[in-house]
Design a protein around this motif. Sequence first.
Motif, PDB file in Angstrom:
ATOM      1  N   GLY A  97       0.776  -1.232   0.000  1.00 23.48           N
ATOM      2  CA  GLY A  97       0.000   0.000   0.000  1.00 23.48           C
ATOM      3  C   GLY A  97       0.808   1.283   0.000  1.00 23.48           C
ATOM      4  O   GLY A  97       0.247   2.362   0.121  1.00 23.48           O
ATOM      5  N   LYS A  98       2.097   1.198  -0.138  1.00 25.58           N
ATOM      6  CA  LYS A  98       2.920   2.400  -0.221  1.00 25.58           C
ATOM      7  C   LYS A  98       2.624   3.090  -1.548  1.00 25.58           C
ATOM      8  O   LYS A  98       2.405   2.426  -2.561  1.00 25.58           O
ATOM      9  N   SER A  99       2.609   4.403  -1.556  1.00 24.32           N
ATOM     10  CA  SER A  99       2.307   5.111  -2.799  1.00 24.32           C
ATOM     11  C   SER A  99       3.410   4.876  -3.822  1.00 24.32           C
ATOM     12  O   SER A  99       4.570   4.642  -3.469  1.00 24.32           O
ATOM     13  N   GLU A 100       3.033   4.925  -5.095  1.00 26.20           N
ATOM     14  CA  GLU A 100       3.994   4.646  -6.163  1.00 26.20           C
ATOM     15  C   GLU A 100       5.165   5.619  -6.129  1.00 26.20           C
ATOM     16  O   GLU A 100       6.313   5.219  -6.287  1.00 26.20           O
ATOM     17  N   VAL A 101       4.873   6.892  -5.943  1.00 23.02           N
ATOM     18  CA  VAL A 101       5.926   7.907  -5.955  1.00 23.02           C
ATOM     19  C   VAL A 101       6.951   7.626  -4.868  1.00 23.02           C
ATOM     20  O   VAL A 101       8.160   7.604  -5.122  1.00 23.02           O
ATOM     21  N   VAL A 102       6.483   7.364  -3.661  1.00 26.72           N
ATOM     22  CA  VAL A 102       7.389   7.113  -2.538  1.00 26.72           C
ATOM     23  C   VAL A 102       8.166   5.809  -2.762  1.00 26.72           C
ATOM     24  O   VAL A 102       9.373   5.741  -2.506  1.00 26.72           O
ATOM     25  N   ALA A 103       7.495   4.794  -3.286  1.00 28.83           N
ATOM     26  CA  ALA A 103       8.157   3.506  -3.514  1.00 28.83           C
ATOM     27  C   ALA A 103       9.264   3.636  -4.557  1.00 28.83           C
ATOM     28  O   ALA A 103      10.370   3.122  -4.366  1.00 28.83           O
ATOM     29  N   TYR A 104       8.991   4.347  -5.653  1.00 30.01           N
ATOM     30  CA  TYR A 104      10.006   4.495  -6.699  1.00 30.01           C
ATOM     31  C   TYR A 104      11.163   5.368  -6.231  1.00 30.01           C
ATOM     32  O   TYR A 104      12.321   5.095  -6.548  1.00 30.01           O
ATOM     33  N   GLU A 105      10.849   6.406  -5.476  1.00 29.76           N
ATOM     34  CA  GLU A 105      11.922   7.262  -4.962  1.00 29.76           C
ATOM     35  C   GLU A 105      12.797   6.506  -3.961  1.00 29.76           C
ATOM     36  O   GLU A 105      14.016   6.670  -3.958  1.00 29.76           O
ATOM     37  N   SER A 106      12.190   5.676  -3.122  1.00 26.72           N
ATOM     38  CA  SER A 106      12.999   4.899  -2.174  1.00 26.72           C
ATOM     39  C   SER A 106      13.825   3.849  -2.922  1.00 26.72           C
ATOM     40  O   SER A 106      14.944   3.538  -2.505  1.00 26.72           O
ATOM     41  N   PHE A 107      13.310   3.340  -4.031  1.00 24.98           N
ATOM     42  CA  PHE A 107      14.084   2.430  -4.886  1.00 24.98           C
ATOM     43  C   PHE A 107      15.341   3.130  -5.380  1.00 24.98           C
ATOM     44  O   PHE A 107      16.440   2.588  -5.300  1.00 24.98           O
ATOM     45  N   GLY A 108      15.200   4.349  -5.870  1.00 24.25           N
ATOM     46  CA  GLY A 108      16.342   5.119  -6.353  1.00 24.25           C
ATOM     47  C   GLY A 108      17.352   5.398  -5.253  1.00 24.25           C
ATOM     48  O   GLY A 108      18.558   5.327  -5.467  1.00 24.25           O
ATOM     49  N   ARG A 109      16.858   5.715  -4.055  1.00 23.50           N
ATOM     50  CA  ARG A 109      17.768   5.996  -2.941  1.00 23.50           C
ATOM     51  C   ARG A 109      18.504   4.738  -2.484  1.00 23.50           C
ATOM     52  O   ARG A 109      19.659   4.810  -2.083  1.00 23.50           O
ATOM     53  N   ARG A 110      17.849   3.590  -2.547  1.00 20.03           N
ATOM     54  CA  ARG A 110      18.516   2.334  -2.153  1.00 20.03           C
ATOM     55  C   ARG A 110      19.611   1.957  -3.144  1.00 20.03           C
ATOM     56  O   ARG A 110      20.675   1.493  -2.763  1.00 20.03           O
ATOM     57  N   VAL A 111      19.329   2.147  -4.427  1.00 22.76           N
ATOM     58  CA  VAL A 111      20.292   1.758  -5.461  1.00 22.76           C
ATOM     59  C   VAL A 111      21.485   2.716  -5.477  1.00 22.76           C
ATOM     60  O   VAL A 111      22.625   2.312  -5.659  1.00 22.76           O
ATOM     61  N   LYS A 112      21.234   4.010  -5.301  1.00 20.48           N
ATOM     62  CA  LYS A 112      22.277   5.042  -5.198  1.00 20.48           C
ATOM     63  C   LYS A 112      23.160   5.178  -6.440  1.00 20.48           C
ATOM     64  O   LYS A 112      24.320   5.517  -6.333  1.00 20.48           O
ATOM     65  N   LEU A 113      22.626   4.872  -7.597  1.00 24.61           N
ATOM     66  CA  LEU A 113      23.373   5.054  -8.836  1.00 24.61           C
ATOM     67  C   LEU A 113      22.657   6.095  -9.678  1.00 24.61           C
ATOM     68  O   LEU A 113      21.427   6.084  -9.780  1.00 24.61           O
ATOM     69  N   LEU A 114      23.437   6.973 -10.288  1.00 23.31           N
ATOM     70  CA  LEU A 114      22.878   8.115 -11.016  1.00 23.31           C
ATOM     71  C   LEU A 114      21.857   7.741 -12.083  1.00 23.31           C
ATOM     72  O   LEU A 114      20.788   8.353 -12.130  1.00 23.31           O
ATOM     73  N   PRO A 115      22.106   6.735 -12.926  1.00 31.49           N
ATOM     74  CA  PRO A 115      21.084   6.411 -13.933  1.00 31.49           C
ATOM     75  C   PRO A 115      19.749   5.994 -13.312  1.00 31.49           C
ATOM     76  O   PRO A 115      18.683   6.385 -13.800  1.00 31.49           O
ATOM     77  N   TYR A 116      19.800   5.244 -12.230  1.00 28.38           N
ATOM     78  CA  TYR A 116      18.564   4.815 -11.585  1.00 28.38           C
ATOM     79  C   TYR A 116      17.882   5.974 -10.868  1.00 28.38           C
ATOM     80  O   TYR A 116      16.653   6.028 -10.799  1.00 28.38           O
ATOM     81  N   LEU A 117      18.668   6.895 -10.334  1.00 27.52           N
ATOM     82  CA  LEU A 117      18.069   8.082  -9.730  1.00 27.52           C
ATOM     83  C   LEU A 117      17.339   8.905 -10.782  1.00 27.52           C
ATOM     84  O   LEU A 117      16.241   9.420 -10.537  1.00 27.52           O
ATOM     85  N   ARG A 118      17.944   9.052 -11.967  1.00 28.22           N
ATOM     86  CA  ARG A 118      17.278   9.752 -13.080  1.00 28.22           C
ATOM     87  C   ARG A 118      15.996   9.036 -13.474  1.00 28.22           C
ATOM     88  O   ARG A 118      14.949   9.659 -13.665  1.00 28.22           O
ATOM     89  N   PHE A 119      16.097   7.727 -13.599  1.00 30.62           N
ATOM     90  CA  PHE A 119      14.954   6.905 -14.014  1.00 30.62           C
ATOM     91  C   PHE A 119      13.802   7.042 -13.021  1.00 30.62           C
ATOM     92  O   PHE A 119      12.653   7.266 -13.414  1.00 30.62           O
ATOM     93  N   THR A 120      14.098   6.903 -11.735  1.00 24.65           N
ATOM     94  CA  THR A 120      13.028   6.973 -10.737  1.00 24.65           C
ATOM     95  C   THR A 120      12.455   8.378 -10.632  1.00 24.65           C
ATOM     96  O   THR A 120      11.259   8.528 -10.381  1.00 24.65           O
ATOM     97  N   SER A 121      13.287   9.399 -10.843  1.00 23.31           N
ATOM     98  CA  SER A 121      12.731  10.752 -10.815  1.00 23.31           C
ATOM     99  C   SER A 121      11.813  10.979 -12.016  1.00 23.31           C
ATOM    100  O   SER A 121      10.788  11.670 -11.893  1.00 23.31           O
ATOM    101  N   LEU A 122      12.145  10.383 -13.167  1.00 16.85           N
ATOM    102  CA  LEU A 122      11.247  10.462 -14.322  1.00 16.85           C
ATOM    103  C   LEU A 122       9.909   9.786 -14.026  1.00 16.85           C
ATOM    104  O   LEU A 122       8.838  10.317 -14.351  1.00 16.85           O
ATOM    105  N   LEU A 123       9.984   8.607 -13.402  1.00 13.41           N
ATOM    106  CA  LEU A 123       8.755   7.885 -13.071  1.00 13.41           C
ATOM    107  C   LEU A 123       7.919   8.660 -12.052  1.00 13.41           C
ATOM    108  O   LEU A 123       6.701   8.798 -12.216  1.00 13.41           O
ATOM    109  N   ALA A 124       8.578   9.166 -11.021  1.00 18.79           N
ATOM    110  CA  ALA A 124       7.858   9.919  -9.989  1.00 18.79           C
ATOM    111  C   ALA A 124       7.248  11.194 -10.568  1.00 18.79           C
ATOM    112  O   ALA A 124       6.104  11.537 -10.254  1.00 18.79           O
ATOM    113  N   GLN A 125       7.996  11.878 -11.412  1.00 17.16           N
ATOM    114  CA  GLN A 125       7.486  13.101 -12.045  1.00 17.16           C
ATOM    115  C   GLN A 125       6.286  12.777 -12.932  1.00 17.16           C
ATOM    116  O   GLN A 125       5.315  13.520 -12.953  1.00 17.16           O
ATOM    117  N   ASN A 126       6.339  11.658 -13.645  1.00 11.26           N
ATOM    118  CA  ASN A 126       5.227  11.261 -14.495  1.00 11.26           C
ATOM    119  C   ASN A 126       3.978  10.987 -13.673  1.00 11.26           C
ATOM    120  O   ASN A 126       2.875  11.360 -14.054  1.00 11.26           O
TER     121      ASN A 126
END
Length: 189
Positions: A97-126
């Motif tokens: 039940g976690k919101s999609e935006v928060v889940a994707y952003e936490s995914f990016g923070r866990r991975v800590k790699l620039l391409p994935y941070l860009r990717f998750t920010s694109l998804l969250a922004q969308n």
Amino acid sequence: KEKKDSSSTTLLIIGIVAAIAIFLAYDKDLYEKVDKRNRQMLLDYPEIIDKIILLLGAGMPLANAWQKIVQDYKQKGAGKRYIYEEMIITSNELKLGKSEVVAYESFGRRVKLLPYLRFTSLLAQNIKKGSADLLKILEVEAVESFEERKELAKRIGEEAGTKLLFPMILMLLIVLVIVIVPAFLSFKL
């Protein structure tokens, strides 16, 4: 006068040096594991982007596309891929039940790699603003990620060549010894 036994001081110094050496060895091992994990994730990045583009292009919602990728990974049962393991964690967060935006952003923070941070920010922004151009943006990202993967593969190849340099020099020296020693022995006779 009694003789002083200095072996305890020597033993203490050896113990301290050994402890420092063990600590540094474990630290180096940890850094190597993290580097291996990061390289594997970077090599998997274009594949993840391509799968997301394919599923979104087919009309599947983002959360369902994420679940589908995770489900396919679980069914394959191939070797452990770190990025897919992180995606499983995010998938479980979404199911809880976690919101999609928060889940994707936490995914990016866990991975800590620039391409994935860009990717998750694109998804969250969308998800936040809603963008009809998400597929186009992801396609551009896929092309860039493929180029980055090629560069990473070149770098890995160059590092492997550098690591093989020492054994090649050692083999050259052995061959020279095999050729030169009999020549010198024949001159002395």
